[in-house]
Design an enzyme around this catalytic site. Structure first.
Site, PDB file in Angstrom:
ATOM      1  N   THR A   1       0.876  -1.246   0.089  1.00  8.32           N
ATOM      2  CA  THR A   1       0.194  -0.002   0.066  1.00  8.32           C
ATOM      3  C   THR A   1       0.775   1.379  -0.008  1.00  8.32           C
ATOM      4  OG1 THR A   1      -1.697   1.233   1.131  1.00  8.32           O
ATOM      5  CG2 THR A   1      -0.228  -0.004   2.652  1.00  8.32           C
TER       6      THR A   1
ATOM      7  N   ASN B   1      -0.725   4.240   0.671  1.00  8.89           N
ATOM      8  CA  ASN B   1      -1.580   4.753   1.710  1.00  8.89           C
ATOM      9  C   ASN B   1      -0.974   4.824   3.250  1.00  8.89           C
ATOM     10  OD1 ASN B   1      -3.685   5.386   3.614  1.00  8.89           O
ATOM     11  ND2 ASN B   1      -5.420   5.151   2.152  1.00  8.89           N
ATOM     12  N   ALA B   2      -0.613   6.137   3.606  1.00 11.58           N
ATOM     13  CA  ALA B   2       0.041   6.171   4.901  1.00 11.58           C
ATOM     14  C   ALA B   2      -0.914   5.743   5.961  1.00 11.58           C
ATOM     15  CB  ALA B   2       0.602   7.543   5.050  1.00 11.58           C
TER      16      ALA B   2
ATOM     17  N   ASP C   1      -7.813  -5.309   0.065  1.00 11.01           N
ATOM     18  CA  ASP C   1      -8.669  -4.467  -0.602  1.00 11.01           C
ATOM     19  C   ASP C   1      -9.902  -4.236   0.070  1.00 11.01           C
ATOM     20  OD1 ASP C   1      -9.179  -2.668  -2.870  1.00 11.01           O
ATOM     21  OD2 ASP C   1     -10.681  -4.000  -3.650  1.00 11.01           O
TER      22      ASP C   1
ATOM     23  N   TYR D   1     -14.626   6.730   4.770  1.00 12.88           N
ATOM     24  CA  TYR D   1     -16.056   6.726   5.377  1.00 12.88           C
ATOM     25  C   TYR D   1     -16.050   6.729   6.825  1.00 12.88           C
ATOM     26  CZ  TYR D   1     -16.943   6.152   0.415  1.00 12.88           C
ATOM     27  OH  TYR D   1     -16.879   6.312  -1.017  1.00 12.88           O
ATOM     28  N   ASP D   2     -15.106   6.586   7.514  1.00 10.53           N
ATOM     29  CA  ASP D   2     -15.204   6.502   8.953  1.00 10.53           C
ATOM     30  C   ASP D   2     -16.138   7.483   9.659  1.00 10.53           C
ATOM     31  OD1 ASP D   2     -13.809   3.979   9.043  1.00 10.53           O
ATOM     32  OD2 ASP D   2     -11.640   4.984   9.720  1.00 10.53           O
TER      33      ASP D   2
ATOM     34  N   ARG E   1     -11.087  -4.595   8.725  1.00 14.92           N
ATOM     35  CA  ARG E   1      -9.689  -4.684   8.446  1.00 14.92           C
ATOM     36  C   ARG E   1      -9.006  -5.645   9.751  1.00 14.92           C
ATOM     37  NH1 ARG E   1      -8.927  -0.090   7.036  1.00 14.92           N
ATOM     38  NH2 ARG E   1      -9.577  -0.086   4.907  1.00 14.92           N
TER      39      ARG E   1
END
Length: 212
Positions: free
Chosen positions: A18, A20-21, A84, A169-170, A196
């Site tokens: 990933t 995404n950090a 994903d 969306y959290d 996750r």
């Protein structure tokens, strides 16, 4: 890393596929907590070694997770983990689904994605705003061995943002059994119930076996 720590061999590393950090920190936290002896610096990102993002051309969460994990394992010779994940809204027939990160047309624009989804559901009564986060986590070894685990977090969509934590969306997602949005939960609280967290705790067991 010591070779004597809980059977994890010296020099063992796991790559998370990933760039995404925020996702990296979340997945790294879950794996390090779940795999005895695995230290934080042994869990690296594909961004940290300048690997390009794999093209996510599959039509399922599992397919895209496997594409990313295979790409990272083949490029590095390391044990690779990828996920994903996305949001499935019942009244939208399961959308945004695999298009969650680019629902507004711009990949990774959380604010625009949330704005669009809230607008689309503006007239939907609360009882029909049910949704779930879904995660497919894939583990691929350099020899081609592959394992996929799945996690789900059910809940409903709020009418406005709440909280500053998390990502995606959290802020507009209220998990079942909670009085706070996913963005209002502490990281450890979210990990305990999230899609996750569920998927990666299951994957972590396989990571521990393969590293051992």
């Amino acid at each position: 890393m010591s070779a004597s720590v809980a059977g994890v061999p010296e020099g063992a590393r796991v790559i998370l596929a990933t760039h995404n950090a925020k996702k990296l920190h979340e997945l790294q936290r879950i794996l390090v907590a779940a795999v005895p002896g695995l230290e934080a610096e042994a869990v690296i990102s594909s961004a940290g070694i300048d690997l390009p993002d794999a093209v996510e051309e599959a039509v399922t969460f599992q397919g895209n997770a496997l594409l990313k994990a295979h790409s990272a394992a083949e490029a590095t010779g390391l044990l690779a983990v990828a996920d994903d994940s996305g949001l499935s809204v019942d009244v939208l027939g399961g959308c945004p689904g695999i298009f969650s990160a680019r629902w507004s047309g711009r990949h990774g624009d959380d604010e625009a994605n949330n704005d669009l989804l809230l607008a689309q559901l503006a007239d939907i009564p609360d009882e029909y705003r049910t949704a779930r986060f879904v995660c497919a986590a894939a583990l691929v070894a350099p020899d081609g061995t592959e394992i996929v685990e799945r996690g789900v977090m059910t809940g409903r969509l709020l009418r406005e943002r709440h909280g500053e934590g998390g990502f995606g969306y959290d802020p507009i997602f209220l998990p079942d059994g909670e009085g706070r949005s996913a963005a209002e939960l502490a990281p450890e609280q979210k990990d305990a119930i999230s899609h996750r967290g569920e998927a990666f705790r299951a994957i972590a067991e396989h990571v521990a076996q393969l590293l051992g």
